[in-house]
Scaffold this motif. Structure first.
Motif, mmCIF file in Angstrom:
data_model
loop_
_atom_site.group_PDB
_atom_site.id
_atom_site.type_symbol
_atom_site.label_atom_id
_atom_site.label_comp_id
_atom_site.label_asym_id
_atom_site.label_seq_id
_atom_site.Cartn_x
_atom_site.Cartn_y
_atom_site.Cartn_z
ATOM 1 N N GLU A 174 38.400 32.299 43.655
ATOM 2 C CA GLU A 174 37.582 32.761 44.388
ATOM 3 C C GLU A 174 38.446 32.423 45.690
ATOM 4 O O GLU A 174 38.111 32.976 46.690
ATOM 5 C CB GLU A 174 36.413 31.101 44.244
ATOM 6 N N ALA A 175 39.322 30.875 44.978
ATOM 7 C CA ALA A 175 40.515 30.675 46.626
ATOM 8 C C ALA A 175 41.374 32.209 46.631
ATOM 9 O O ALA A 175 41.684 32.816 47.817
ATOM 10 C CB ALA A 175 41.501 29.713 46.685
ATOM 11 N N ALA A 176 42.083 33.095 45.156
ATOM 12 C CA ALA A 176 42.467 33.824 45.163
ATOM 13 C C ALA A 176 41.770 35.491 46.089
ATOM 14 O O ALA A 176 42.562 35.889 46.269
ATOM 15 C CB ALA A 176 42.557 34.153 44.217
ATOM 16 N N LEU A 177 40.851 35.059 45.962
ATOM 17 C CA LEU A 177 39.810 36.567 46.022
ATOM 18 C C LEU A 177 39.735 36.087 48.014
ATOM 19 O O LEU A 177 39.668 37.200 48.353
ATOM 20 C CB LEU A 177 38.339 36.471 45.097
ATOM 21 N N ALA A 178 39.518 35.168 48.111
ATOM 22 C CA ALA A 178 40.054 35.274 49.482
ATOM 23 C C ALA A 178 40.533 35.364 50.386
ATOM 24 O O ALA A 178 41.034 35.903 51.538
ATOM 25 C CB ALA A 178 39.073 33.488 49.975
ATOM 26 N N SER A 179 41.566 35.048 49.405
ATOM 27 C CA SER A 179 43.174 35.907 50.072
ATOM 28 C C SER A 179 43.050 36.647 50.314
ATOM 29 O O SER A 179 43.806 37.437 51.092
ATOM 30 C CB SER A 179 44.228 34.686 49.497
ATOM 31 N N VAL A 180 42.766 37.551 49.206
ATOM 32 C CA VAL A 180 43.106 39.377 48.880
ATOM 33 C C VAL A 180 42.329 40.089 49.644
ATOM 34 O O VAL A 180 42.698 40.966 50.977
ATOM 35 C CB VAL A 180 42.470 39.766 47.819
ATOM 36 N N ARG A 181 40.927 39.079 50.157
ATOM 37 C CA ARG A 181 40.589 40.047 51.455
ATOM 38 C C ARG A 181 40.765 39.993 52.688
ATOM 39 O O ARG A 181 40.519 40.421 53.509
ATOM 40 C CB ARG A 181 38.689 39.122 51.366
ATOM 41 N N ILE A 182 41.613 38.906 52.720
ATOM 42 C CA ILE A 182 42.021 38.634 54.147
ATOM 43 C C ILE A 182 43.079 39.583 54.341
ATOM 44 O O ILE A 182 43.610 40.023 55.335
ATOM 45 C CB ILE A 182 42.679 37.351 54.650
ATOM 46 N N GLU A 183 43.807 40.037 52.845
ATOM 47 C CA GLU A 183 45.704 40.944 53.333
ATOM 48 C C GLU A 183 45.269 41.929 51.332
ATOM 49 O O GLU A 183 46.076 40.882 51.025
ATOM 50 C CB GLU A 183 45.948 39.793 53.348
ATOM 51 N N PRO A 184 44.506 42.358 51.488
ATOM 52 C CA PRO A 184 44.272 43.174 50.392
ATOM 53 C C PRO A 184 45.483 43.747 49.924
ATOM 54 O O PRO A 184 45.769 43.655 48.578
ATOM 55 C CB PRO A 184 43.569 44.700 50.772
ATOM 56 N N LEU A 185 47.109 43.947 50.619
ATOM 57 C CA LEU A 185 48.494 44.841 49.510
ATOM 58 C C LEU A 185 49.351 43.260 49.617
ATOM 59 O O LEU A 185 49.964 43.665 49.363
ATOM 60 C CB LEU A 185 48.405 44.830 50.820
ATOM 61 N N ARG A 186 48.384 42.016 49.649
ATOM 62 C CA ARG A 186 49.572 40.938 49.689
ATOM 63 C C ARG A 186 49.213 40.257 47.887
ATOM 64 O O ARG A 186 48.553 40.186 46.956
ATOM 65 C CB ARG A 186 48.777 39.473 50.511
ATOM 66 N N GLN A 214 47.403 48.273 41.449
ATOM 67 C CA GLN A 214 48.290 49.119 40.986
ATOM 68 C C GLN A 214 48.664 50.341 42.368
ATOM 69 O O GLN A 214 48.876 50.882 42.435
ATOM 70 C CB GLN A 214 48.818 48.976 39.920
ATOM 71 N N ARG A 215 46.942 51.058 42.027
ATOM 72 C CA ARG A 215 46.218 52.194 42.281
ATOM 73 C C ARG A 215 46.549 51.824 43.548
ATOM 74 O O ARG A 215 46.902 52.713 44.547
ATOM 75 C CB ARG A 215 45.000 52.098 41.785
ATOM 76 N N LEU A 216 46.215 50.668 44.825
ATOM 77 C CA LEU A 216 45.875 50.521 45.112
ATOM 78 C C LEU A 216 47.553 50.553 46.339
ATOM 79 O O LEU A 216 47.825 51.433 47.605
ATOM 80 C CB LEU A 216 45.034 49.564 46.431
ATOM 81 N N LEU A 217 48.299 50.075 45.496
ATOM 82 C CA LEU A 217 49.646 49.906 46.376
ATOM 83 C C LEU A 217 50.093 51.510 46.173
ATOM 84 O O LEU A 217 50.633 51.934 47.088
ATOM 85 C CB LEU A 217 50.532 49.068 44.778
ATOM 86 N N ARG A 218 50.142 51.850 45.828
ATOM 87 C CA ARG A 218 50.653 53.251 45.556
ATOM 88 C C ARG A 218 49.942 54.277 46.052
ATOM 89 O O ARG A 218 50.454 54.956 46.902
ATOM 90 C CB ARG A 218 50.172 54.252 43.968
ATOM 91 N N GLU A 219 48.773 54.518 46.733
ATOM 92 C CA GLU A 219 48.783 55.284 47.356
ATOM 93 C C GLU A 219 48.774 54.196 48.938
ATOM 94 O O GLU A 219 48.224 55.735 49.827
ATOM 95 C CB GLU A 219 46.267 55.044 47.143
ATOM 96 N N GLU A 220 48.846 53.261 49.007
ATOM 97 C CA GLU A 220 48.677 53.088 50.539
ATOM 98 C C GLU A 220 50.791 53.469 51.156
ATOM 99 O O GLU A 220 50.353 53.054 52.234
ATOM 100 C CB GLU A 220 47.972 51.473 51.586
#
Length: 245
Positions: A174-186, A214-220
């Motif tokens: 839950e904590a990790a996904l909250a961080s992902v929501r704030i900054e998806p490329l972190r 991996q896909r997100l990082l490649r695309e962005e």
């Protein structure tokens, strides 16, 4: 609406929106009064010169000081007690609680922790608060917003790691996904998600999340996850080998 003496200490809410309230009753203020309270609330104590120059940067000093006096006059009588004013400076009254300070204190207590405290209360604070004064685009807001965002992200990473060590894998996730929501490329937040999945033996979930990142990082950005991240992922019969540049 007329309001009698407040029954509780005033609360200045700057996360998610501006809101000055007593109990659950909000006080309506004009925009300049909001800016004045928000700036002094964030700084705690500030000189009149800095305050006027920051809030009204595109006018002369005399004009800025006049705008500051006008903003003070527009505070309702009872709300003027929220500020302690003297000739050279202003400060927020001790009775006022500011949610941005509570967030910063919570985040700092987490990242400074050397033991293994119960991080569940901190998780709730860090997960559920909003951004600082969304929609306000002045430089002083942008700088403070980014400071709080970085503090929040680092604290969520620390909470995820601490909860994982304690075997609280669902809360760590839950904590990790909250961080992902704030900054998806972190990447550090995504590593924490994968680590939580692996700790529970959910290898496929870990691989799926890695590949989505991996896909997100490649695309962005046209980049690959770090070697450190790639090495976390065990090979599976149903997936091609994990690669990283």
């Amino acid at each position: 609406m007329y309001r009698s003496e407040p029954v509780s200490a005033p609360r200045l809410r700057l996360l998610g929106q501006f809101r000055l309230e007593y109990d659950t009753e909000a006080v309506e203020l004009c925009m300049n009064a909001q800016r004045l309270l928000a700036f002094v609330g964030l700084r705690g104590h500030v000189s009149r010169t800095v305050l006027a120059g920051t809030l009204w940067p595109d006018v002369t000093e005399e004009h800025a000081r006049g705008s500051l006096r006008t903003a003070l006059c527009k505070l309702p009588g009872q709300e003027r007690a929220l500020l302690h004013c003297n000739r050279d400076s202003m400060s927020i009254a001790d009775c006022v609680t500011v949610d941005a300070h509570a967030l910063a204190e919570t985040a700092l207590s987490v990242v400074r922790a050397t033991g293994t405290p119960d991080d569940r209360p901190a998780l709730a604070v860090l997960r559920d608060c909003g951004d600082l004064l969304p929609g306000w685009d002045e430089d002083w807001v942008l700088l403070e917003r980014e400071r709080l965002r970085q503090l929040r992200l680092h604290a969520l990473d620390a909470v995820a790691e601490s909860l994982a060590r304690a075997g609280c894998h669902a809360l760590a996730l839950e904590a990790a996904l909250a961080s992902v929501r704030i900054e998806p490329l972190r990447e550090s937040a995504h590593r924490a998600v994968v680590s939580a999945h692996l700790a529970e033996g959910n290898v496929i979930e870990a691989v799926r999340h890695y590949r989505a990142f991996q896909r997100l990082l490649r695309e962005e950005l046209g980049l690959e996850p770090s070697h450190r991240f790639a090495r976390m992922i065990p090979p599976t019969d149903s997936s091609p080998p994990i690669t990283a540049r």
